[in-house]
Design an enzyme around this catalytic site. Structure first.
Site, mmCIF file in Angstrom:
data_model
loop_
_atom_site.group_PDB
_atom_site.id
_atom_site.type_symbol
_atom_site.label_atom_id
_atom_site.label_comp_id
_atom_site.label_asym_id
_atom_site.label_seq_id
_atom_site.Cartn_x
_atom_site.Cartn_y
_atom_site.Cartn_z
ATOM 1 C CG PHE A 1 14.856 6.060 3.583
ATOM 2 C CD1 PHE A 1 16.208 5.877 3.372
ATOM 3 C CD2 PHE A 1 14.325 7.323 3.427
ATOM 4 C CE1 PHE A 1 17.025 6.937 3.015
ATOM 5 C CE2 PHE A 1 15.129 8.400 3.081
ATOM 6 C CZ PHE A 1 16.485 8.203 2.866
ATOM 7 C CB SER A 2 10.145 1.984 4.560
ATOM 8 O OG SER A 2 9.313 3.119 4.372
ATOM 9 C CB ILE B 1 -0.959 0.015 1.202
ATOM 10 C CG1 ILE B 1 -0.193 -0.156 2.515
ATOM 11 C CG2 ILE B 1 -2.014 -1.068 1.052
ATOM 12 C CD1 ILE B 1 -1.074 -0.089 3.753
ATOM 13 N N GLY B 2 2.155 1.129 0.009
ATOM 14 C CA GLY B 2 3.013 2.313 -0.026
ATOM 15 C C GLY B 2 4.456 1.928 -0.266
ATOM 16 C CD GLU B 3 8.283 0.415 -3.939
ATOM 17 O OE1 GLU B 3 9.319 -0.253 -4.076
ATOM 18 O OE2 GLU B 3 7.334 0.352 -4.726
ATOM 19 N N GLY B 4 8.467 3.937 -0.469
ATOM 20 C CA GLY B 4 9.290 5.135 -0.433
ATOM 21 C C GLY B 4 10.747 4.791 -0.607
ATOM 22 C CE LYS C 1 8.559 3.408 7.504
ATOM 23 N NZ LYS C 1 8.557 4.727 8.173
ATOM 24 C CG ASP D 1 8.731 13.475 4.425
ATOM 25 O OD1 ASP D 1 8.584 14.421 3.619
ATOM 26 O OD2 ASP D 1 8.704 12.283 4.072
#
Length: 494
Positions: free
Chosen positions: A63-64, A58-61, A84, A171
């Protein structure tokens, strides 16, 4: 194999998670690449498979990556959780500091808490309650004024809470402040870039303050003062590996050749002595009041200062690399979010680099005001042309469509660059207003804006916006002060 429990007593009573009935055997088709990522996560942290059924990413950045998982709880029901997965190259102290922020400050006042933590070798997975939420970009143009007021109020509550512990989030942006519109719930997430104030109560953030003096990679930054910085693969800038570029080599060579021209011709070897400063005058910038940057400025040694954060939400003191950065940078980011909410334009600022970002800020807040503010925190900013300070109410109302767009109501930058989300309710296109059909659409849109309260936004809200977007961090409003602003007078007891 290790499983590290975290403080959960303050989290379990939050009801942030979404309770589920016994899950059905019918699931949506997961893309092949996501399925491979899920299988990889099970492989590197095998204990997860004994507790969670991971259903999606459901999410990607940088650093994680964040996954959606469900597990059976003590009551027999199944509950959703956000998992996470931190990249293995993250600094151990950075990981521990993020966990400590979640356990000490999380679980209350709209700040995400932590339920559990798994670790296997260099892989760490933080388990948190799952907050069902809507994507900000999908709802920013449909919110009523009252929803906007509630949103910014709860964001300020979260900021006041973490700032009380001496945590600088670094952030703040809509994707890190989850909003469940249906249930009116909020959650500030992602402390992966957090830093501490000098008096922070988070012990590991104090350690990061010490480490930052010797290892910029802890903050995902490149140490520009290190001689071998380009040869160290662990050095990063904004999360990307740094490689020496040809442009850097060229500018360095130009600087070297310029210096050689500035030094007088050499005499006999016996007469060579250390030259005084008078014989080596400083190089003079020749790009002042022009629309370009000269090689001398490009070649100058850059100053190291934290720049972590998301483009478009960085405060002026971050963009100008001011070494003394505090909780005021979070307040600026909150101001940018409010600017998007009031104007219906998201993202409001979108720049390719820090100089362009600073120019965009000048377009709103004025070039002279920006230069004066920079001088107060020890920086020199120059602009090749004067940009007037805009009236925030006129700007937001014009972009949202409450006010017609005349030739002088918006700068050319805003008339020429329209965001797709604005087109749904924008009344400012001159061509569109020429036909009778467009006039009918305008009337309908105006009615919708009135129904949502956008025709009667009080001056207090724009006063708060002005104080959040104060160019000087020393006088910028704090979260505690903002919550006492007259615009929230009937919410102060919540």
């Amino acid at each position: 194999m290790e499983a590290a429990p975290c403080q959960t007593s303050s989290v379990k009573g939050l009801e942030h998670g979404t309770r589920e009935k016994e899950h059905s055997t019918v699931t949506r088709k997961v893309p092949r690449d996501v399925q491979m990522d899920i299988e990889y996560l099970y492989e590197v942290v095998p204990q997860l498979s004994r507790v969670f059924r991971i259903t999606d990413k459901i999410g990607e950045g940088t650093f994680s990556s964040v996954y959606l998982g469900e597990a059976q709880i003590t009551s027999g029901e199944r509950e959703k959780f956000a998992l996470k997965h931190l990249i293995p190259t993250s600094h151990p102290v950075r990981i521990a500091a993020e966990l400590q922020c979640l356990t000490v400050a999380g679980g209350k006042e709209n700040v995400m808490g932590v339920t559990y933590c798994f670790r296997k070798d260099h892989h760490v997975v933080i388990v948190m309650p799952y907050v069902e939420h809507q994507a900000f970009v999908d709802i920013v143009g449909t919110l009523s004024y009252e929803e906007v007021r509630q949103y910014i109020y709860h964001l300020l509550k979260a900021l006041k809470h973490i700032h009380k512990f001496g945590i600088i989030h670094r952030d703040i942006k809509p994707t890190n402040f989850l909003y469940n519109r249906r249930e009116n719930k909020y959650a500030l997430v992602d402390f992966g870039l957090a830093q501490g104030t000098p008096d922070t109560q988070i012990q590991l953030l104090k350690e990061l303050l010490g480490l930052s003096k010797t290892s910029r990679s802890v903050f995902g930054e490149r140490n520009l003062n290190s001689i071998n910085h380009a040869k160290n693969p662990s050095d990063k800038i904004e999360g990307h590996l740094v490689k020496p570029s040809k442009a850097d080599d060229i500018s360095a060579r130009k600087l070297a050749s310029t210096k050689r021209r500035a030094v007088p011709s050499r005499g006999p070897a016996a007469s060579q002595k250390p030259k005084s400063a008078a014989l080596n005058p400083p190089l003079t910038c020749n790009c002042y009041m022009s629309d370009r940057i000269c090689n001398i400025c490009l070649s100058r040694k850059q100053q190291v200062a934290p720049r972590a954060g998301t483009p478009g939400f960085r405060a002026p003191e971050v963009l100008t690399k001011c070494p003394n950065q505090g909780t005021a940078i979070d307040m600026w980011s909150a101001g940018v979010i409010l600017l998007s909410l009031l104007s219906g334009r998201y993202p409001f600022f979108k720049a390719s680099d820090d100089l362009v970002a600073l120019t965009q800020i000048m377009t709103i807040r004025g070039s002279r005001e920006t230069m004066q503010a920079a001088g107060k925190f020890g920086k020199a900013v120059m602009c090749s042309r004067e940009l007037p300070r805009l009236d925030l109410r006129i700007l937001c109302e014009t972009l949202r469509g409450v006010r017609p767009c005349g030739e002088d109501s918006l700068p050319a930058e805003f008339r020429a660059s329209r965001h797709p989300a604005d087109a749904k309710q924008d009344l400012t296109d001159p061509a569109a207003t020429q036909s009778s059909q467009s006039r009918t659409d305008t009337s309908k849109s105006t009615g919708r804006l009135q129904d949502r309260g956008w025709d009667s936004v009080p001056d207090d809200m724009y006063d708060l916006l002005d104080k959040l977007l104060d160019l000087n961090p020393e006088t910028r409003i704090t979260a505690d002060e903002a919550l006492q602003h007259p615009v929230f007078k009937d919410l102060s007891d919540e």
